[in-house]
Design a protein around this motif. Sequence first.
Motif, PDB file in Angstrom:
ATOM      1  N   ARG A 143       0.831  -1.203   0.000  1.00 45.88           N
ATOM      2  CA  ARG A 143       0.000   0.000   0.000  1.00 45.88           C
ATOM      3  C   ARG A 143       0.868   1.257   0.000  1.00 45.88           C
ATOM      4  O   ARG A 143       1.991   1.266   0.509  1.00 45.88           O
ATOM      5  CB  ARG A 143      -0.904   0.013   1.237  1.00 45.88           C
ATOM      6  CG  ARG A 143      -1.701  -1.261   1.465  1.00 45.88           C
ATOM      7  CD  ARG A 143      -2.683  -1.547   0.362  1.00 45.88           C
ATOM      8  NE  ARG A 143      -3.494  -2.721   0.670  1.00 45.88           N
ATOM      9  CZ  ARG A 143      -4.373  -3.267  -0.163  1.00 45.88           C
ATOM     10  NH1 ARG A 143      -4.555  -2.729  -1.365  1.00 45.88           N
ATOM     11  NH2 ARG A 143      -5.051  -4.336   0.190  1.00 45.88           N
ATOM     12  N   GLU A 189      -3.138   5.237   0.109  1.00 48.53           N
ATOM     13  CA  GLU A 189      -4.127   4.195   0.412  1.00 48.53           C
ATOM     14  C   GLU A 189      -4.335   4.048   1.919  1.00 48.53           C
ATOM     15  O   GLU A 189      -5.269   3.367   2.346  1.00 48.53           O
ATOM     16  CB  GLU A 189      -3.671   2.869  -0.190  1.00 48.53           C
ATOM     17  CG  GLU A 189      -3.586   2.888  -1.703  1.00 48.53           C
ATOM     18  CD  GLU A 189      -2.940   1.632  -2.246  1.00 48.53           C
ATOM     19  OE1 GLU A 189      -3.669   0.641  -2.451  1.00 48.53           O
ATOM     20  OE2 GLU A 189      -1.702   1.646  -2.454  1.00 48.53           O
ATOM     21  N   ALA A 190      -3.470   4.655   2.695  1.00 45.61           N
ATOM     22  CA  ALA A 190      -3.612   4.671   4.155  1.00 45.61           C
ATOM     23  C   ALA A 190      -2.849   5.877   4.683  1.00 45.61           C
ATOM     24  O   ALA A 190      -1.823   6.275   4.106  1.00 45.61           O
ATOM     25  CB  ALA A 190      -3.074   3.385   4.771  1.00 45.61           C
ATOM     26  N   VAL A 192      -9.518   7.373   2.928  1.00 48.98           N
ATOM     27  CA  VAL A 192      -8.974   6.016   3.047  1.00 48.98           C
ATOM     28  C   VAL A 192      -8.769   5.722   4.530  1.00 48.98           C
ATOM     29  O   VAL A 192      -8.943   6.603   5.373  1.00 48.98           O
ATOM     30  CB  VAL A 192      -7.638   5.913   2.276  1.00 48.98           C
ATOM     31  CG1 VAL A 192      -7.874   6.123   0.787  1.00 48.98           C
ATOM     32  CG2 VAL A 192      -6.614   6.911   2.805  1.00 48.98           C
TER      33      VAL A 192
END
Length: 673
Positions: A415, A500-501, A644
Motif C-alpha cells: 500500500r 491508500e492509508a 482512506v
Amino acid sequence: MGELNPYFPNLFSPIKVGTKTIKNRIEAAPALFAFLHYQDCPQMKFKPEGAKRAFQMLEAKAKGGAGSVVLGELSPNHTYCKRFPFEPDIDFTNYNDEIFEITKKTAEMIKSYGALPIGELLSTGEIKTCIGDGINPKGPSEKILYDGSHLDAFTVEEIKEHIEEHITACKWFKEAGWEGIMIHCGHGWLPAQFLSPMYNKREDEYGGSFENRARFSVELLKAIREAMGEDFLIEIRVSGSEHLPGGLEIEDAIKFCKLCEPYIDMIHVSCGHYMSSSRSWEFTTPYAPHGANIENAYLIKQNVSVPVAVVGGINSPEQAEEAIAAGKIDMVSMGRQFFADPEFPNKAAEGRPEDIRRCLRCGRCYPGPTGEHETERKAVKFPSLDSCTINPYTVWPASHHEILPEDMPVPKASRKVLVVGGGCGGMQAAMTAFDRGHQVILCEKADKLGGLLNFTDHTDHKIDIRNFKDLLVREVGKRDIEVRLNTEVTPEMIAEIAPEAVILAVGSDDLILPIEGIENAMTAMDVYANDFKGLGKSTIVLGGGLVGCEAACDYLDHGVDVTVVEMQECLMPEVVGLYRTAVHDFLDKNGAKNEVNAKVIRVGKDFVVAEQNGKEITIKADSVVNAMGRRAHKVDDLLTAVTVPVWNIGDSVKARQIGDSVREGWTAAMKIV
C-alpha cells in the motif's frame, strides 16, 4: 578456543562458572515474575493470555543471544512467602502436573538457543506484608509492620524446614532441566533481613554477631550444595550496598560473600532495597549513573575467587566490554535492557551496537513500589505495568497491548502509506509500514526528523532518549522511505499524493492558558531550543507536572535557582513510583523551591502573582517559564480530507508519553493490510 569476537572480544568470550560453560558474559536477569508463565494452569486463572506472552519474552532473551537466562522469582513456600494473592500454589514434589511441564518446556527452549537456564528462589520475609490471605509473614524477629500486619519470627525448627523447602524446589528445577539456581540474598529479602541488624534482633545462634546473622544464608547455601552436588550451578544475588541510613554497606557485602563462597559458583552484585527502590538504586533512573554497581562489584571480586556478575543500569556493550576488560567484573546482567531490546547480544556480537534500543530507565515497564516520597500518598494515579517505552514488540504479560505481532495478517498488497509527522510515533509507524512491504512517504514540517524529542539534544538527563531519537532517525534513513522535510501537509497535498492509508502523528503544541501576561513567559521548549539562554540566575516554572519538574531539573544543572508553581496539592500528581521519587529528590537535593495549591493569575517578565489558599502571593525571579503542559495539535481538517483508512496516534490524540506514540505508531502500521 574459538576466535575472539572482533567487536567486543571480552564480552563474547566464554566463561566457566562452576562445572558449566556459559557462551558469553551476558546474563538475562530475573526481570519477570515466574508465576506469569503459569497463568493458563488450573492453579491460577488470571489473564490466560499472559502465559503465552511471558514465554515469548523469555524466548526473546535466549534467541537474542544471552549466555544465561534467569527465570523470575518463585517462592519455595507459598503460604508465608507469597507476594501476590493470585500466585499459584506450586507443589515442588509433583513432577507430573502442568506447571512442571511448562517449566520443563521453558528450560528446553532456553537450551535450544545455546543459553543456560537458571531458576530463581526468593523468600520475601516481612516484605510479604498483608495480601489479604490471613497468613502472617515470617521474618527474623517478631514485630508489627507498617501496614498493621503481624510479622512472626522464624523458630529454629522453621528455619530448618525452610532450608529443606529450598532444596525441594531446587530438585524440582533440576528435574525440569534447569542447570542451576539463583538465591536472592539482596534487595531486603529474607537473607538480607537476617543479615541486617535493622531487622534481626534475635538473641540465638541466628542473631547478634555478623557470623550469626549470616548463618541462615550460609546454612541454606551449604545445604543446597550438599543436596544438589557440584554439577548444579548456585548463584547468589547480593546488594553491594543498600544505600539506606543504617543499611548494609559494601564492607558487609564483602564479608557475607566470603562466608558464602565455599558453597556457590557465582556472585551477582546489585544494590538497594525493595522498599526504597528509587532512592536505594535497586532500579536506577536517568538521575543515577549507568553501571551503578560496577565499582562495588570490583571490590567484591578482589576478595573472592568465584566469578562476579553485575547488574544496574547497563545498557551499552561498550560499558560492559570496558568493565570486563579492566578486570572489574566477569559478567554483566541486564534486566530492563532485555525488554528494550532482547537482541542486544546479537547486535553487539555482529558489530551493530548503534542498532541497539537502549533502555531509558523510565520505569514504564515497572513503576516500582510507591510510598518513597512523602507526597506520593497525595498523587492521583499509579501507573500500571506496561510495555516498554521504546520497544513496541515487547508485550508485557500484564500490559494493555492491543495486538500481538503474530496475530496480524500479512498485508494483501503493498500500500501507499502517508505518515504525517516525523516524531517518534511517526518514525516508528513509517519504519513498521515499510518493513511490512508498504511504500511510505514521511512528511515533517520542520527541517529535521525527531519532533519534540529534539529537545533532548540539550539535556544530559535525557541522553538515553536522545540516543533513541537518533536511532529512529538512522533507522528511517536505512530504509527506502521517501522523507519530505519542511513540508506541512494540507488536505490538498493529501489529495495529490492519493495514499491508500494515512497515519497522523503531528504531535502536540504548548498549552497556553488564558492568563494575564502569559506572553511574558518563555515556553519550556523555547528554553531548550535557545540552549537555556535568557533564564538569568533564577526562574519561575509555571506547572509542576512531570514536564515542569523535569525542566526544572535541567535548569538546576545550569546553576539556575528554581521555584516551581503548581495549582494542585503536590508536584507531579499524574505519576508515582520510582521515577517520580527520583525527580522529586533531585529537585529537593538541589535546592528547588515550590509553591503548591497556587493558581497563577498574572505573569510578568520577572514575577508571578498566584492565589494560594485564598491569598495572593508574588514570586520574583529573573525569568518565567511556561511548562503547564501540552495539548494535541488539531487535525480535524486532515481527518476530514482523508477518505482512506486513517489512524490518529500519539500526542495528536492527547499529549502523553513517548511509549504511547511509539506503540500506537507501530500498531497503526501493523493494521495496514
